[in-house]
Design an enzyme around this catalytic site. Structure first.
Site, PDB file in Angstrom:
ATOM      1  N   GLU A 512      -9.784  -3.999 -34.767  1.00 52.92           N
ATOM      2  CA  GLU A 512      -8.828  -4.216 -35.857  1.00 52.92           C
ATOM      3  C   GLU A 512      -7.950  -2.991 -36.073  1.00 52.92           C
ATOM      4  O   GLU A 512      -6.776  -3.115 -36.454  1.00 52.92           O
ATOM      5  CB  GLU A 512      -9.567  -4.588 -37.146  1.00 52.92           C
ATOM      6  CG  GLU A 512     -10.322  -5.901 -37.072  1.00 52.92           C
ATOM      7  CD  GLU A 512      -9.434  -7.094 -36.729  1.00 52.92           C
ATOM      8  OE1 GLU A 512      -8.212  -7.032 -36.997  1.00 52.92           O
ATOM      9  OE2 GLU A 512      -9.965  -8.078 -36.191  1.00 52.92           O
ATOM     10  N   HIS A 515      -4.795  -3.172 -34.085  1.00 53.34           N
ATOM     11  CA  HIS A 515      -3.683  -3.875 -34.726  1.00 53.34           C
ATOM     12  C   HIS A 515      -2.905  -2.926 -35.637  1.00 53.34           C
ATOM     13  O   HIS A 515      -1.670  -2.944 -35.667  1.00 53.34           O
ATOM     14  CB  HIS A 515      -4.215  -5.047 -35.554  1.00 53.34           C
ATOM     15  CG  HIS A 515      -4.644  -6.228 -34.763  1.00 53.34           C
ATOM     16  ND1 HIS A 515      -3.823  -6.887 -33.880  1.00 53.34           N
ATOM     17  CD2 HIS A 515      -5.840  -6.889 -34.714  1.00 53.34           C
ATOM     18  CE1 HIS A 515      -4.469  -7.900 -33.324  1.00 53.34           C
ATOM     19  NE2 HIS A 515      -5.694  -7.926 -33.816  1.00 53.34           N
TER      20      HIS A 515
END
Length: 728
Positions: A512, A515
């Site tokens: 994550e 991202h």
């Protein structure tokens, strides 16, 4: 309005109010009614953000009572701005049409930032009521933009006259994206078809919201409470957290297993109570499928019918054919071919894993047949037996805070970023658990943005882990820096205890963060060039996972939480040796969902019953009975709570092909994963350009060729075909 129009205009951002310019590019000022003007100047969810570096969301002033009027006023203001652009008597130019659209809708974009926080991080019954009311209104508002004939006429005129416009490559890319999304969302429909298209979008918005809220209700409403005699096999850290959670839920002295993956997964891995494992498993995998008021099967059936009807209005045979128009996979057949190529060896491996478990159970004298609620439990036993690797051996070395520091280290080495903690209270947050860091360029000290971290599970927070963007980078009106967020659902430790996480959770944490780095590294001129196509955006986050086990990270950050000693080399060796362990389960679990997603969206859904269709299609596929889909249909929020991943869940696998292939480039480089020259090439070609460059071109600029599936098969320990794998 990038976030709001993501489903209908993909990455096209429509931000900020119009300012004065030269005659050719001037847009007449928008006019607002009195009520809208009052809201724009006084509603805390609409007013401009304050603070350094362009300001930050006023999370400390969030008031749910202000949300509905803020959204209504924001939509009215944006539509007035769009009308001013569409009805401009001046000839269409890139500046007075495309750039003006980029500037429009800033107030609503701010309101939608707060809406997103309530939806994902702080949901309440009161918010869900507002959400249900606003969903159809948001859809109607979107349709008024995508079906604005005068606006599309200006966009089309520019698109058809590109040869004479002398656009830069990024401007040409933005114009293409704007034009394509308008076309794909019914801009050329007229009459009854146009009206029906808008009506379908409105119905879908309501159904997506209903699906999401049904799922959340089953996650919040089903809790398994244990007595002290029922915690056998569970790690001490899990027991402490479960006890604290039970106390918070009004059951002091008991232990709570909540109906979320972060709670379910470790329970099924370690609990020695087989009947309780079955109960927890059934609770989790029956979410949205209990024949009650929160059952999602009828919702899915209606969603599929409406999606199919809508794309039929545009002349597409199936929803998947429409959805893949702007993806790297050229059509559903290409995506399916990749999934099937990986499915076959994955099932073979999964059956080998099941046989190993069955044999181990027999040696222990346990007369059972392995069931789905046994898989994780016996997989862990097999891992211990085969590799002498116990997941609980790793946890003392995997502290969340240390892993966060490790991510910052990797970002510094690859991207040249520095992360500095912002003192508590200096920047507003929506919950006391949220931390904020300022991101700067290490070499120049230039401010790049802020990064928010919301790590813990709570009531009203959706399950899983994800990244959000509160503001995207642009330079066309002066530098605008990024506000990026990572959100997790780690079970909060008992007071005074460290948060120790599993190795899988550590990989997800890095994923994550990838991202976030993708957003923070952006150098694009226009906001609408941020984001990207669905089967490419996961590539960047998957690639960052590769740095988790590098020597530089392990030696410095994998430290025992009590002694400070580094993780022993023998443990690292065991992790590496077990790298392909359980890949059958993980791949089959994922592909079961991805293939079902594609099958749902490539058939005529008339009279389709999701429960029956799922069962029959998985049987045709040869899905092992011991492995459920990672997301069963009634829980498949990726696909049915919005259109973000619909007919696109395969994209994770497509991106993993790119990831494995790119990782091999680093293995071949002189400096390995920290090779400076290759890292700079990676950042420049794959991260900073965002969606300003076609993904295929961007990857070829980095690698010098297209990717093939062979690296992925090697990566997972699956046999690689002797014939060439074929290029994507």
């Amino acid at each position: 309005m990038r976030r709001l129009l993501l489903s209908s205009l993909s990455a096209i951002a429509l931000l900020a109010a119009c300012g004065p310019a030269e005659d050719l590019t001037t847009v007449p000022a928008a006019t607002y009614d009195e009520a809208t003007t009052a809201q724009l100047t006084s509603n805390p969810l609409l007013v401009e953000w304050t603070g350094k570096h362009g300001g930050q969301p006023a999370f400390d002033k969030m008031d749910l009572a202000q949300l509905k009027p803020a959204m209504e006023a924001g939509m009215a203001a944006h539509l007035a701005e769009i009308d001013a652009i569409a009805n401009n008597p001046a000839k269409a130019s890139f500046e007075n049409t495309i750039v003006a659209m980029e500037r429009a809708g800033e107030a609503l974009d701010r309101a939608m930032t707060y809406y997103g926080i309530w939806s994902s991080n702080l949901s309440t019954p009161e918010f869900r009521s507002t959400q249900a009311e606003m969903a159809p209104k948001l859809s109607e508002y979107q349709s008024k933009i995508t079906q604005n004939g005068a606006l599309f006429a200006r966009v089309k005129a520019l698109h058809d006259d590109q040869a004479n416009l002398k656009l830069t490559p990024h401007q040409a890319r933005l114009l293409k994206l704007v034009y394509d999304r308008f076309q794909l969302n019914g801009a050329e429909l007229t009459g009854e078809k146009r009206d029906r298209y808008a009506a379908i979008n409105k119905e879908l918005a309501e159904l997506h919201t209903r699906f999401s809220n049904n799922l959340l209700a089953d996650e919040e409403g089903w809790v398994t409470y244990l007595t002290p005699a029922q915690v056998g096999g569970l790690p001490a850290s899990y027991v402490a957290s479960a006890k604290a959670t039970a106390a918070d839920l009004g059951k002091p002295g008991m232990f709570a297993v909540t109906n979320t993956r972060s709670s379910m997964d470790p329970f099924l891995t370690y609990s020695t109570e087989r009947k309780l494992r079955e109960q927890v498993w059934r609770n989790y995998y029956s979410r949205g499928d209990n024949g009650d008021e929160h059952d999602n099967n009828a919702v899915i059936a209606q969603i599929l019918k409406l999606r199919h009807e809508r794309v039929g209005l545009l002349g597409y045979k199936t929803y998947a054919d429409w959805q893949l128009q702007d993806n790297m996979a050229p059509d559903p057949a290409a995506a399916t071919a990749l999934m099937e190529a990986v499915w076959r060896p994955a099932v073979v491996r999964a059956k080998e894993e099941i046989a190993d478990m069955q044999a181990l159970a027999a040696t222990e004298g346990v007369k059972i047949t392995i069931e789905p609620w046994d898989y994780r439990f016996y997989a862990e036993k097999v891992r211990k037996a085969k590799y002498d690797l116990d997941g609980e051996q790793l946890k003392p070395y995997l502290q969340l805070d240390k892993l966060r520091e490790a991510m910052f280290f990797v970002a510094g080495e690859l991207f040249g970023f520095n992360f500095a903690a912002v003192p508590a209270g200096a920047i507003p947050v929506f919950h006391p658990d949220v931390g904020v860091w300022e991101v700067t360029d290490k070499a120049s000290g230039k401010h790049l943005g802020y990064w928010y971290l919301d790590p813990y599970a709570r009531q009203g927070k959706r399950s899983g882990a994800w990244a959000s963007s509160y503001r995207s980078h642009s330079t066309f009106d002066g530098p605008v820096t990024t506000l990026s967020s990572n959100n997790s659902n780690f079970v909060k430790p008992a007071p005074g205890e460290p948060l120790l996480i599993s190795f899988d959770d550590a990989e997800t944490f890095f994923h994550e963060f990838g991202h976030a780095l993708h957003g923070l590294s952006s150098t694009v001129e226009y906001t609408g060039l941020n984001g990207g196509v669905r089967d490419y955006t996961e590539f960047h986050s998957q690639l960052l996972e590769r740095w988790l086990l590098t020597d530089q990270v392990v030696d410095k950050y994998f430290r025992h939480y009590q002694t400070g000693e580094p993780m022993p080399k023998e443990l690292i060796d065991k992790i590496n040796k077990a790298a392909t362990f359980n890949q059958g389960f993980q791949t089959v679990e994922f592909l079961g969902s991805a293939i079902m997603d594609m099958r749902y969206h490539t058939v005529d859904p008339a009279n389709l019953d999701p429960r029956t269709f799922e069962k029959e299609e998985l049987a045709k596929l040869g899905m092992p009975k011991e492995i459920p889909m990672r997301h069963r249909s009634p829980q498949f929020g990726h696909v049915f709570s919005s259109e973000g991943y619909a007919a696109g869940y395969y994209g994770y696998l497509w991106a993993e092909v790119l990831t494995a292939d790119a990782a091999e480039a680093f293995v071949e480089a002189p400096g390995g994963l920290y090779d400076k020259e290759l890292a700079q090439k990676m950042v420049a070609n794959l991260f900073t350009v965002r969606n300003a460059v076609d993904p295929g071109e961007a990857y070829r600029a980095f690698r010098g060729r297209d990717a093939t599936p062979d690296a992925l098969l090697r990566d997972r320990g699956f046999p690689v075909p002797t014939a060439p794998g074929g290029q994507q």
